[in-house]
Design a protein around this motif. Structure first.
Motif, PDB file in Angstrom:
ATOM      1  N   UNK A  96       3.482  -6.794  -6.138  1.00 58.06           N
ATOM      2  CA  UNK A  96       3.381  -6.698  -4.691  1.00 58.06           C
ATOM      3  C   UNK A  96       2.987  -5.279  -4.290  1.00 58.06           C
ATOM      4  N   UNK A  97       3.647  -4.278  -4.913  1.00 58.23           N
ATOM      5  CA  UNK A  97       3.320  -2.890  -4.597  1.00 58.23           C
ATOM      6  C   UNK A  97       1.872  -2.567  -4.941  1.00 58.23           C
ATOM      7  N   UNK A  98       1.393  -3.116  -6.084  1.00 52.77           N
ATOM      8  CA  UNK A  98       0.023  -2.847  -6.480  1.00 52.77           C
ATOM      9  C   UNK A  98      -0.960  -3.433  -5.472  1.00 52.77           C
ATOM     10  N   UNK A  99      -0.659  -4.658  -5.019  1.00 56.27           N
ATOM     11  CA  UNK A  99      -1.523  -5.272  -4.009  1.00 56.27           C
ATOM     12  C   UNK A  99      -1.511  -4.452  -2.732  1.00 56.27           C
ATOM     13  N   UNK A 100      -0.331  -3.978  -2.346  1.00 57.65           N
ATOM     14  CA  UNK A 100      -0.213  -3.197  -1.115  1.00 57.65           C
ATOM     15  C   UNK A 100      -0.993  -1.893  -1.239  1.00 57.65           C
ATOM     16  N   UNK A 101      -0.913  -1.254  -2.433  1.00 65.94           N
ATOM     17  CA  UNK A 101      -1.627  -0.004  -2.656  1.00 65.94           C
ATOM     18  C   UNK A 101      -3.134  -0.225  -2.594  1.00 65.94           C
ATOM     19  N   UNK A 102      -3.579  -1.370  -3.152  1.00 60.19           N
ATOM     20  CA  UNK A 102      -5.010  -1.656  -3.137  1.00 60.19           C
ATOM     21  C   UNK A 102      -5.480  -1.876  -1.701  1.00 60.19           C
ATOM     22  N   UNK A 103      -4.662  -2.598  -0.935  1.00 58.15           N
ATOM     23  CA  UNK A 103      -5.021  -2.811   0.467  1.00 58.15           C
ATOM     24  C   UNK A 103      -5.116  -1.486   1.202  1.00 58.15           C
ATOM     25  N   UNK A 104      -4.171  -0.578   0.909  1.00 60.18           N
ATOM     26  CA  UNK A 104      -4.151   0.722   1.587  1.00 60.18           C
ATOM     27  C   UNK A 104      -5.408   1.521   1.207  1.00 60.18           C
ATOM     28  N   UNK A 105      -5.811   1.462  -0.097  1.00 65.53           N
ATOM     29  CA  UNK A 105      -7.020   2.155  -0.545  1.00 65.53           C
ATOM     30  C   UNK A 105      -8.241   1.623   0.181  1.00 65.53           C
ATOM     31  N   UNK A 106      -8.325   0.287   0.287  1.00 62.14           N
ATOM     32  CA  UNK A 106      -9.470  -0.330   0.953  1.00 62.14           C
ATOM     33  C   UNK A 106      -9.500   0.101   2.430  1.00 62.14           C
ATOM     34  N   UNK A 107      -8.324   0.098   3.024  1.00 63.68           N
ATOM     35  CA  UNK A 107      -8.223   0.488   4.433  1.00 63.68           C
ATOM     36  C   UNK A 107      -8.640   1.943   4.612  1.00 63.68           C
ATOM     37  N   UNK A 108      -8.244   2.817   3.646  1.00 64.21           N
ATOM     38  CA  UNK A 108      -8.569   4.237   3.740  1.00 64.21           C
ATOM     39  C   UNK A 108     -10.077   4.463   3.566  1.00 64.21           C
ATOM     40  N   UNK A 109     -10.711   3.633   2.701  1.00 66.40           N
ATOM     41  CA  UNK A 109     -12.126   3.800   2.425  1.00 66.40           C
ATOM     42  C   UNK A 109     -12.978   3.330   3.605  1.00 66.40           C
ATOM     43  N   UNK A 110     -12.446   2.387   4.360  1.00 66.97           N
ATOM     44  CA  UNK A 110     -13.236   1.812   5.450  1.00 66.97           C
ATOM     45  C   UNK A 110     -13.364   2.796   6.620  1.00 66.97           C
TER      46      UNK A 110
END
Ligand SMILES: [Zn+2]
Ligand SMILES: [Zn+2]
Length: 110
Positions: A96-110
């Motif tokens: 779950x944490x890994x998925x959340x981190x990936x979402x945060x990375x995607x959000x930061x890149x956008x």
């Protein structure tokens, strides 16, 4: 003198008068032992399925039968609900944490 025997399920001492064929202290233990035997038969079958999936390289089946986080065999896809597919709460929260981190990375890149 009768030989002291024990319940094959819970280990309780059987009454000395119990018939020689009696293996469990009561019906509860007998049905528990039966369920356990059925479950271990099923695990054995699933173990064969997993061995075959590994042999054939069937990734989907392997994922179904093992924890997607650490690879521990859970047979979750076959015997549990699909939301039980992680072997432990630790693996579930790690995923779950890994998925959340990936979402945060995607959000930061956008
Ligand atoms: Zn018993
Ligand atoms: Zn795991």
């Amino acid at each position: 003198m009768a030989r002291v025997r024990y319940c094959e399920n819970c280990g309780a001492r059987l009454p000395l008068k119990a018939s020689a064929r009696r293996r469990y202290c009561d019906d509860v233990c007998r049905s528990q032992a039966y369920r356990r035997r059925v479950a271990s038969d099923r695990i054995w079958t699933l173990g064969m399925m997993l061995a075959e999936a590994e042999h054939l390289g069937d990734r989907r089946m392997i994922r179904l039968l093992t924890c997607p986080e650490c690879g521990v065999i859970t047979f979750a896809g076959a015997i549990h609900r699909i939301d039980m597919r992680y072997c432990s709460g630790k693996c579930r929260s790690r995923a779950y944490r890994r998925r959340a981190a990936r979402r945060a990375r995607i959000a930061a890149a956008a």
